[in-house]
Design a protein around this motif. Structure first.
Motif, short mmCIF file in Angstrom:
data_model
loop_
_atom_site.label_atom_id
_atom_site.label_comp_id
_atom_site.label_asym_id
_atom_site.label_seq_id
_atom_site.Cartn_x
_atom_site.Cartn_y
_atom_site.Cartn_z
N VAL A 2 96.64 98.77 8.98
CA VAL A 2 98.02 98.36 8.79
C VAL A 2 98.74 99.42 7.98
N LEU A 3 99.89 99.82 8.43
CA LEU A 3 100.70 100.81 7.72
C LEU A 3 102.00 100.18 7.29
N LEU A 4 102.31 100.34 6.01
CA LEU A 4 103.57 99.84 5.46
C LEU A 4 104.39 101.02 4.94
N ALA A 29 99.20 91.27 14.81
CA ALA A 29 100.08 90.58 15.75
C ALA A 29 101.13 89.77 15.00
N SER A 30 100.77 89.25 13.86
CA SER A 30 101.70 88.46 13.07
C SER A 30 101.30 88.57 11.61
N ILE A 31 102.23 88.20 10.75
CA ILE A 31 101.99 88.31 9.32
C ILE A 31 102.34 87.01 8.64
N TYR A 32 101.38 86.43 7.92
CA TYR A 32 101.64 85.17 7.22
C TYR A 32 102.59 85.38 6.05
N LEU A 33 102.28 86.30 5.17
CA LEU A 33 103.05 86.43 3.93
C LEU A 33 103.42 87.88 3.69
N MET A 34 104.68 88.09 3.33
CA MET A 34 105.16 89.41 2.95
C MET A 34 105.77 89.30 1.56
N GLY A 35 105.68 90.37 0.79
CA GLY A 35 106.21 90.27 -0.57
C GLY A 35 106.48 91.60 -1.21
N TRP A 36 107.05 91.51 -2.41
CA TRP A 36 107.38 92.69 -3.20
C TRP A 36 106.79 92.54 -4.61
N SER A 37 106.27 93.67 -5.09
CA SER A 37 105.65 93.66 -6.42
C SER A 37 106.09 94.91 -7.18
N PRO A 38 106.83 94.73 -8.25
CA PRO A 38 107.15 95.88 -9.09
C PRO A 38 105.97 96.20 -10.01
N PRO A 99 98.20 89.29 6.19
CA PRO A 99 98.31 88.89 7.60
C PRO A 99 97.92 87.46 7.90
N ARG A 100 96.87 86.97 7.21
CA ARG A 100 96.34 85.66 7.57
C ARG A 100 96.38 84.68 6.40
N PHE A 101 96.74 83.47 6.67
CA PHE A 101 96.71 82.42 5.67
C PHE A 101 95.27 82.18 5.20
N SER A 102 94.32 82.32 6.12
CA SER A 102 92.92 82.00 5.83
C SER A 102 92.21 83.09 5.05
N SER A 103 92.86 84.22 4.84
CA SER A 103 92.22 85.32 4.13
C SER A 103 93.16 85.88 3.06
N PRO A 104 92.62 86.15 1.87
CA PRO A 104 93.47 86.72 0.81
C PRO A 104 93.70 88.22 0.97
N ARG A 105 93.12 88.84 1.98
CA ARG A 105 93.25 90.29 2.14
C ARG A 105 94.73 90.68 2.24
N ARG A 106 95.07 91.72 1.51
CA ARG A 106 96.46 92.17 1.45
C ARG A 106 96.51 93.67 1.63
N TYR A 107 97.55 94.13 2.28
CA TYR A 107 97.79 95.56 2.47
C TYR A 107 99.04 95.95 1.68
N TRP A 108 99.02 97.21 1.19
CA TRP A 108 100.10 97.67 0.33
C TRP A 108 100.77 98.92 0.88
N GLY A 109 102.05 99.03 0.59
CA GLY A 109 102.77 100.26 0.90
C GLY A 109 102.58 101.28 -0.21
N GLN A 110 103.27 102.40 -0.07
CA GLN A 110 103.10 103.49 -1.04
C GLN A 110 104.01 103.33 -2.25
N GLY A 111 104.98 102.42 -2.17
CA GLY A 111 105.87 102.16 -3.28
C GLY A 111 107.14 103.00 -3.22
N THR A 112 108.19 102.43 -3.79
CA THR A 112 109.47 103.15 -3.89
C THR A 112 110.05 102.90 -5.27
N GLN A 113 110.57 103.96 -5.88
CA GLN A 113 111.04 103.88 -7.26
C GLN A 113 112.43 103.25 -7.34
N VAL A 114 112.57 102.31 -8.24
CA VAL A 114 113.86 101.72 -8.59
C VAL A 114 114.09 101.96 -10.07
N THR A 115 115.18 102.62 -10.38
CA THR A 115 115.50 102.92 -11.77
C THR A 115 116.87 102.35 -12.10
#
Length: 118
Positions: A2-4, A29-38, A99-115
């Motif tokens: 998965v690439l973010l 094919a589908s994604i259960y949960l998407m989010g943002w983390s500072p 991606p899945r409700f049944s699995s806690p596995r999560r993928y991360w992007g590279q991050g973007t700076q907010v100042t």
């Protein structure tokens, strides 16, 4: 795999607004949960805004009422509109997908700076 890829971010004055976006691609094919983390140096990454595939959103107390998270299931994108920004919102913002409700596995992007600074 998965690439973010995140976009947006930058420098804004206190009280201003900014938007960040993230696009997911790869073997999902589908994604259960998407989010943002500072994340700031020396502190753990913490989810502050999430949205499920059904459109249910959840926010951390520090951003409730100021940030709005949206997603496009077909395009597999997520955006975060940040209003009334404060200096303490300064961080690298990471997009993540679970991606899945049944699995806690999560993928991360590279991050973007907010100042947030005057």
């Amino acid at each position: 795999q998965v690439l973010l890829v995140e976009s947006g971010g930058g420098l804004v004055q206190p009280g201003g607004s900014l938007s960040v976006s993230c696009s997911a691609s790869g073997s999902i094919a589908s994604i259960y949960l998407m989010g943002w983390s500072p994340q700031v140096p020396g502190k753990q990454r913490e989810l502050v805004a999430t949205v499920t595939s059904g459109g249910t959103t959840d926010y951390g107390a520090a951003v409730e009422g100021r940030f709005t998270v949206t997603r496009d299931n077909r395009k597999k994108t997520i955006s975060l509109q940040m209003n009334d920004l404060k200096p303490e919102d300064t961080a690298v913002y990471y997009c993540s997908v679970r991606p899945r409700f049944s699995s806690p596995r999560r993928y991360w992007g590279q991050g973007t700076q907010v100042t947030v600074s005057s």
